[in-house]
Design an enzyme around this catalytic site. Structure first.
Site, mmCIF file in Angstrom:
data_model
loop_
_atom_site.group_PDB
_atom_site.id
_atom_site.type_symbol
_atom_site.label_atom_id
_atom_site.label_comp_id
_atom_site.label_asym_id
_atom_site.label_seq_id
_atom_site.Cartn_x
_atom_site.Cartn_y
_atom_site.Cartn_z
ATOM 1 N NE ARG A 43 65.698 -44.585 -43.593
ATOM 2 C CZ ARG A 43 66.961 -44.061 -43.992
ATOM 3 N NH1 ARG A 43 67.369 -43.236 -44.682
ATOM 4 N NH2 ARG A 43 66.920 -44.926 -45.462
ATOM 5 C CG HIS B 292 64.284 -38.636 -47.410
ATOM 6 N ND1 HIS B 292 63.762 -39.834 -46.486
ATOM 7 C CD2 HIS B 292 65.232 -39.258 -48.017
ATOM 8 C CE1 HIS B 292 65.161 -40.889 -47.037
ATOM 9 N NE2 HIS B 292 66.348 -40.165 -46.919
HETATM 10 P P1 NDP Z 1 77.028 -46.942 -41.282
HETATM 11 O O1 NDP Z 1 76.830 -47.940 -41.532
HETATM 12 O O2 NDP Z 1 78.178 -46.858 -42.034
HETATM 13 O O3 NDP Z 1 77.453 -45.877 -40.017
HETATM 14 C C1 NDP Z 1 76.286 -45.577 -38.652
HETATM 15 C C2 NDP Z 1 77.336 -44.970 -37.834
HETATM 16 O O4 NDP Z 1 75.747 -44.600 -36.859
HETATM 17 C C3 NDP Z 1 78.234 -46.312 -37.207
HETATM 18 O O5 NDP Z 1 79.421 -45.177 -36.749
HETATM 19 C C4 NDP Z 1 77.810 -46.896 -35.752
HETATM 20 O O6 NDP Z 1 78.379 -47.388 -35.084
HETATM 21 C C5 NDP Z 1 76.616 -45.292 -35.583
HETATM 22 N N1 NDP Z 1 75.577 -45.923 -35.154
HETATM 23 C C6 NDP Z 1 74.281 -47.562 -35.366
HETATM 24 N N2 NDP Z 1 73.963 -46.774 -33.705
HETATM 25 C C7 NDP Z 1 74.168 -46.808 -32.515
HETATM 26 C C8 NDP Z 1 73.686 -46.590 -31.770
HETATM 27 N N3 NDP Z 1 73.064 -47.418 -30.817
HETATM 28 N N4 NDP Z 1 74.629 -45.154 -30.870
HETATM 29 C C9 NDP Z 1 75.796 -44.528 -31.413
HETATM 30 N N5 NDP Z 1 76.018 -45.174 -32.935
HETATM 31 C C10 NDP Z 1 75.386 -45.887 -32.819
HETATM 32 O O7 NDP Z 1 75.611 -46.333 -42.472
HETATM 33 P P2 NDP Z 1 75.913 -45.006 -43.269
HETATM 34 O O8 NDP Z 1 76.875 -43.185 -42.820
HETATM 35 O O9 NDP Z 1 76.104 -44.935 -44.632
HETATM 36 O O10 NDP Z 1 74.088 -44.274 -43.108
HETATM 37 C C11 NDP Z 1 73.647 -43.717 -42.439
HETATM 38 C C12 NDP Z 1 71.966 -43.195 -42.239
HETATM 39 O O11 NDP Z 1 71.556 -41.982 -43.229
HETATM 40 C C13 NDP Z 1 71.541 -44.531 -43.080
HETATM 41 O O12 NDP Z 1 71.812 -45.622 -42.792
HETATM 42 C C14 NDP Z 1 70.249 -43.670 -44.092
HETATM 43 O O13 NDP Z 1 69.381 -44.063 -42.381
HETATM 44 C C15 NDP Z 1 70.754 -42.760 -43.991
HETATM 45 N N6 NDP Z 1 71.004 -41.918 -45.001
HETATM 46 C C16 NDP Z 1 69.913 -41.119 -45.270
HETATM 47 C C17 NDP Z 1 69.733 -40.372 -46.511
HETATM 48 C C18 NDP Z 1 69.172 -39.124 -46.757
HETATM 49 O O14 NDP Z 1 69.045 -39.252 -48.306
HETATM 50 N N7 NDP Z 1 68.669 -38.501 -45.678
HETATM 51 C C19 NDP Z 1 71.180 -41.143 -47.675
HETATM 52 C C20 NDP Z 1 71.634 -42.124 -47.060
HETATM 53 C C21 NDP Z 1 71.470 -43.123 -45.861
HETATM 54 P P3 NDP Z 1 79.430 -47.784 -35.149
HETATM 55 O O15 NDP Z 1 80.883 -47.606 -36.178
HETATM 56 O O16 NDP Z 1 80.014 -47.969 -33.702
HETATM 57 O O17 NDP Z 1 79.088 -49.067 -35.731
HETATM 58 C C1 OXD Z 2 68.661 -43.944 -48.172
HETATM 59 C C2 OXD Z 2 67.777 -42.886 -48.424
HETATM 60 O O1 OXD Z 2 69.003 -45.268 -47.293
HETATM 61 O O2 OXD Z 2 68.082 -42.383 -49.512
HETATM 62 O O3 OXD Z 2 69.378 -44.148 -49.009
HETATM 63 O O4 OXD Z 2 67.617 -42.119 -47.282
#
Ligand code: NDP
Ligand code: OXD
Length: 319
Positions: A234, A282
């Site tokens: 993000r 994006h």
């Molecule tokens: P998940 O919820 O599966 O994974 C999130 C990861 O981030 C986990 O490993 C989590 O740790 C870690 N995390 C969260 N907060 C912290 C913190 N404070 N410190 C350390 N680690 C942290 O999410 P996804 O992998 O499915 O997606 C990740 C993000 O990608 C989404 O939230 C979205 O914002 C973004 N996204 C962007 C897209 C785009 O088109 N650019 C498309 C889709 C998603 P833990 O495993 O320990 O919980």
């Molecule tokens: C998502 C994105 O979070 O598209 O799926 O950013």
């Protein structure tokens, strides 16, 4: 048999795209497309489910009996900040195709920086024949911040390409063949990282996390000589002025950004024109509307059979 309530739908896709997808989705219960002006005065009080991206603030007053909210994307940050969000289960979008496309983007960006594709394109425009012999992937350590659904898949595919991959997450993950770090070990993780890949959700803890201080702690003098920053999580997790300044001063050797603090990125933003900065709008992994609706249908069926919902958001963590 009791009549099933229609699913409320308010998504980020164009209204025509949503209308088309809804022609075949939710065949057994129907839907109300909230982007359609004719839904403005509709009675939503009987709705059980809503599939949303950035709904109007009054939605939850109009639909007070929702049982489950489905996020129109993998990230739920835009939903978490909505006033009046009811305390009911929230399911986020997890999808094979979305995950695959994100990994394609991440691997492509790492390879673009590894092989200096930007430099080659500059030479090509000037008809210059300049051979380069850079490092191979195995000489470069990619540090993935966020080892969730997307981070784990990208990390596995980066390893297939030969990169040395390490990972950081809130709780340490056990992943075969990968050194992993927990939230308290950020400095040790950064000190080994040549290419930083951000795949974190946006929460209060991750807001502004990619800043000048963090960039200064990445490894310098590695195979790429200067570290590279890649972010598809993000935009509000990054301090954009710090990225521009780190590129100008050579703290960073390059960056690839798919997400921005404010989207679309302003036409006058300096990031557009900086050398070795690659910008994508994006679209690293856009949700596919039919897959999204299929996922919601599947989760509703599970819920109505009394099975646990999958991909639930933990409200206390914010993702
Ligand atoms: P998940 O919820 O599966 O994974 C999130 C990861 O981030 C986990 O490993 C989590 O740790 C870690 N995390 C969260 N907060 C912290 C913190 N404070 N410190 C350390 N680690 C942290 O999410 P996804 O992998 O499915 O997606 C990740 C993000 O990608 C989404 O939230 C979205 O914002 C973004 N996204 C962007 C897209 C785009 O088109 N650019 C498309 C889709 C998603 P833990 O495993 O320990 O919980
Ligand atoms: C998502 C994105 O979070 O598209 O799926 O950013």
């Amino acid at each position: 048999m009791p009549v099933k309530s229609p699913v409320l739908v308010d998504l980020k896709f164009s209204p025509a795209t949503v209308a088309k997808a809804l022609e075949t989705a939710f065949a057994d219960r129907g839907s109300i497309n909230l982007a359609d002006p004719s839904s403005k005065g509709a009675d939503l009080s009987h709705a059980d489910y809503a599939l949303l991206w950035k709904p109007d603030a009054d939605l939850f007053e109009r639909a007070p009996n929702l049982k489950v909210i489905f996020s129109g994307g993998a990230g739920v940050d835009s939903m978490m900040s909505i006033a009046g969000l009811p305390d009911i289960p929230m399911v986020r979008f997890v999808d094979r195709s979305l995950t695959t496309r994100m990994s394609e983007w991440v691997v492509m960006q790492c390879l673009m920086h590894l092989r200096d594709v930007q430099g080659h394109l500059r030479n090509q425009r000037q008809h210059l024949w300049v051979q380069q012999q850079g490092p191979e992937a195995a000489d470069v350590t990619v540090g993935v911040m966020g080892l969730g659904v997307l981070g784990c898949d990208a990390a596995a595919k980066l390893k297939v390409m030969g990169f040395n991959v390490i990972g950081w997450s809130r709780n340490r993950k056990q992943i075969d063949g990968m050194q992993t770090f927990d939230a308290g070990e950020l400095d040790a993780f950064l000190a080994q990282t040549d290419i930083l890949v951000g795949l974190l959700p946006l929460t209060p803890e991750t807001t502004g996390i990619y800043n000048a201080s963090l960039f200064s702690r990445l490894r310098r003098g590695g195979a790429l000589s200067r570290p590279v920053f890649i972010n598809a999580g993000r935009g509000k997790s990054q301090v954009q002025a710090d990225i521009a300044s780190a590129i100008r001063t050579g703290v960073l050797g390059g960056a690839s950004l798919d997400v921005f603090d404010v989207e679309p990125l302003a036409k006058g933003d300096p990031l557009w024109d900086l050398e070795n900065v690659i910008i994508t709008p994006h679209d690293s992994a856009v949700s596919e509307e039919k897959a999204l609706m299929g996922h919601v249908e599947e989760q509703i069926a599970r819920f109505e059979r009394g099975e646990p919902l999958q991909h639930l958001v933990d409200r206390s963590r914010g993702y």
